[in-house]
Motif scaffolding. Sequence first.
Motif, PDB file in Angstrom:
ATOM      1  N   LYS A 130      -7.266 -49.194   2.283  1.00 10.20           N
ATOM      2  CA  LYS A 130      -8.654 -48.861   2.615  1.00 10.20           C
ATOM      3  C   LYS A 130      -9.524 -48.883   1.367  1.00 10.20           C
ATOM      4  O   LYS A 130     -10.625 -49.454   1.369  1.00 10.20           O
ATOM      5  CB  LYS A 130      -8.742 -47.501   3.305  1.00 10.20           C
ATOM      6  CG  LYS A 130     -10.161 -47.124   3.698  1.00 10.20           C
ATOM      7  CD  LYS A 130     -10.237 -45.789   4.388  1.00 10.20           C
ATOM      8  CE  LYS A 130     -11.691 -45.527   4.801  1.00 10.20           C
ATOM      9  NZ  LYS A 130     -11.867 -44.185   5.349  1.00 10.20           N
ATOM     10  N   TRP A 182     -13.205 -51.794   8.641  1.00  4.67           N
ATOM     11  CA  TRP A 182     -11.938 -51.124   8.351  1.00  4.67           C
ATOM     12  C   TRP A 182     -11.338 -50.500   9.613  1.00  4.67           C
ATOM     13  O   TRP A 182     -10.124 -50.558   9.830  1.00  4.67           O
ATOM     14  CB  TRP A 182     -12.093 -50.074   7.260  1.00  4.67           C
ATOM     15  CG  TRP A 182     -10.848 -49.267   7.121  1.00  4.67           C
ATOM     16  CD1 TRP A 182     -10.627 -47.994   7.546  1.00  4.67           C
ATOM     17  CD2 TRP A 182      -9.591 -49.721   6.584  1.00  4.67           C
ATOM     18  NE1 TRP A 182      -9.327 -47.611   7.299  1.00  4.67           N
ATOM     19  CE2 TRP A 182      -8.664 -48.663   6.704  1.00  4.67           C
ATOM     20  CE3 TRP A 182      -9.154 -50.921   6.018  1.00  4.67           C
ATOM     21  CZ2 TRP A 182      -7.347 -48.756   6.277  1.00  4.67           C
ATOM     22  CZ3 TRP A 182      -7.840 -51.010   5.591  1.00  4.67           C
ATOM     23  CH2 TRP A 182      -6.958 -49.939   5.721  1.00  4.67           C
ATOM     24  N   ALA A 183     -12.143 -49.868  10.448  1.00  8.32           N
ATOM     25  CA  ALA A 183     -11.622 -49.165  11.631  1.00  8.32           C
ATOM     26  C   ALA A 183     -10.815 -50.110  12.529  1.00  8.32           C
ATOM     27  O   ALA A 183      -9.741 -49.735  13.029  1.00  8.32           O
ATOM     28  CB  ALA A 183     -12.761 -48.527  12.413  1.00  8.32           C
ATOM     29  N   LYS A 184     -11.301 -51.331  12.732  1.00  2.81           N
ATOM     30  CA  LYS A 184     -10.578 -52.291  13.576  1.00  2.81           C
ATOM     31  C   LYS A 184      -9.274 -52.729  12.905  1.00  2.81           C
ATOM     32  O   LYS A 184      -8.243 -52.870  13.557  1.00  2.81           O
ATOM     33  CB  LYS A 184     -11.454 -53.500  13.873  1.00  2.81           C
ATOM     34  CG  LYS A 184     -12.606 -53.171  14.812  1.00  2.81           C
ATOM     35  CD  LYS A 184     -13.467 -54.375  15.094  1.00  2.81           C
ATOM     36  CE  LYS A 184     -14.611 -53.982  16.025  1.00  2.81           C
ATOM     37  NZ  LYS A 184     -15.524 -55.080  16.276  1.00  2.81           N
ATOM     38  N   ALA A 234      -7.586 -50.948  10.640  1.00  2.00           N
ATOM     39  CA  ALA A 234      -6.686 -49.792  10.611  1.00  2.00           C
ATOM     40  C   ALA A 234      -5.968 -49.637  11.956  1.00  2.00           C
ATOM     41  O   ALA A 234      -4.761 -49.368  11.993  1.00  2.00           O
ATOM     42  CB  ALA A 234      -7.460 -48.529  10.256  1.00  2.00           C
ATOM     43  N   ALA A 235      -6.692 -49.813  13.045  1.00  2.00           N
ATOM     44  CA  ALA A 235      -6.074 -49.711  14.374  1.00  2.00           C
ATOM     45  C   ALA A 235      -4.994 -50.774  14.542  1.00  2.00           C
ATOM     46  O   ALA A 235      -3.913 -50.509  15.081  1.00  2.00           O
ATOM     47  CB  ALA A 235      -7.140 -49.845  15.459  1.00  2.00           C
ATOM     48  N   LYS A 236      -5.267 -51.966  14.074  1.00  4.82           N
ATOM     49  CA  LYS A 236      -4.296 -53.066  14.173  1.00  4.82           C
ATOM     50  C   LYS A 236      -3.055 -52.765  13.317  1.00  4.82           C
ATOM     51  O   LYS A 236      -1.927 -53.013  13.742  1.00  4.82           O
ATOM     52  CB  LYS A 236      -4.975 -54.361  13.714  1.00  4.82           C
ATOM     53  CG  LYS A 236      -4.209 -55.595  13.987  1.00  4.82           C
ATOM     54  CD  LYS A 236      -4.671 -56.223  15.269  1.00  4.82           C
ATOM     55  CE  LYS A 236      -4.082 -57.598  15.365  1.00  4.82           C
ATOM     56  NZ  LYS A 236      -4.660 -58.425  16.348  1.00  4.82           N
ATOM     57  N   GLU A 268      -1.950 -49.758  12.397  1.00  3.00           N
ATOM     58  CA  GLU A 268      -1.223 -48.634  13.011  1.00  3.00           C
ATOM     59  C   GLU A 268      -0.358 -49.114  14.180  1.00  3.00           C
ATOM     60  O   GLU A 268       0.711 -48.577  14.428  1.00  3.00           O
ATOM     61  CB  GLU A 268      -2.196 -47.560  13.499  1.00  3.00           C
ATOM     62  CG  GLU A 268      -2.915 -46.822  12.391  1.00  3.00           C
ATOM     63  CD  GLU A 268      -2.084 -45.725  11.741  1.00  3.00           C
ATOM     64  OE1 GLU A 268      -0.953 -45.459  12.190  1.00  3.00           O
ATOM     65  OE2 GLU A 268      -2.580 -45.141  10.773  1.00  3.00           O
ATOM     66  N   ALA A 269      -0.813 -50.137  14.881  1.00  2.00           N
ATOM     67  CA  ALA A 269      -0.080 -50.668  16.035  1.00  2.00           C
ATOM     68  C   ALA A 269       1.053 -51.612  15.635  1.00  2.00           C
ATOM     69  O   ALA A 269       1.827 -52.037  16.492  1.00  2.00           O
ATOM     70  CB  ALA A 269      -1.051 -51.388  16.970  1.00  2.00           C
ATOM     71  N   ASN A 270       1.141 -51.944  14.350  1.00  2.00           N
ATOM     72  CA  ASN A 270       2.145 -52.900  13.867  1.00  2.00           C
ATOM     73  C   ASN A 270       2.891 -52.354  12.650  1.00  2.00           C
ATOM     74  O   ASN A 270       2.696 -52.836  11.528  1.00  2.00           O
ATOM     75  CB  ASN A 270       1.471 -54.231  13.509  1.00  2.00           C
ATOM     76  CG  ASN A 270       0.969 -54.968  14.720  1.00  2.00           C
ATOM     77  OD1 ASN A 270       1.747 -55.599  15.425  1.00  2.00           O
ATOM     78  ND2 ASN A 270      -0.320 -54.870  14.989  1.00  2.00           N
TER      79      ASN A 270
END
Length: 188
Positions: free
Chosen positions: A21, A36-38, A40-42, A44-46
């Motif tokens: 970040k 960054w939010a998009k 970070a979500a990606k 976290e999912a991987n």
Amino acid sequence: MNSNKKELLPEQRDELLRTLKARFEKNSHRHKGLEWAKLAAKLEANPEKLWVLDEMEVTGGEPDVVGFDKKTGEFIFYDCSAESPKGRRSLCYDREALDARKMHKPANSAVDMAAEMGIELLNEEQYRALQELGKFDAKTSSWVKTPADIRKLGGAIFGDWRFGRVFIYHNGADSYYGARGFRGSLRV
């Protein structure tokens, strides 16, 4: 790290995400229009991709986002360290070159190490695109994914930044130097 799976422990994951970040925010010119939010979500999912990014980080690559593929919905990371990553130097190009050396073999090859880490060597086009984002390899050089016709003849290519421009050179694939490593890419 969890020894059974390529997954980081929660504290390692959190530390890596903080590092990514901070780099993302500091170098916004590398990824204009991305949030960054998009990302970070990606990430976290991987968790397996976080493991790969951590490998890039601990070997000195300083991975950062350099683009977004609208067709696949993937963020594109490259090693963005100013010089070729320290933990990936003194390597010949590939396994064939490593096996061919009779004396003074390096510890590994760039192609093998990249595969172990889960990344792809930058090709010439990607290396030149990286150089549009800053000056990289002003004192070092990086192996570049070599076209099959060059490799078939025993050679491999590498790039660097000298005299205000990018140079792509050739060398025997079995050569290795303390100032030559490799840069990789990862899609998340």
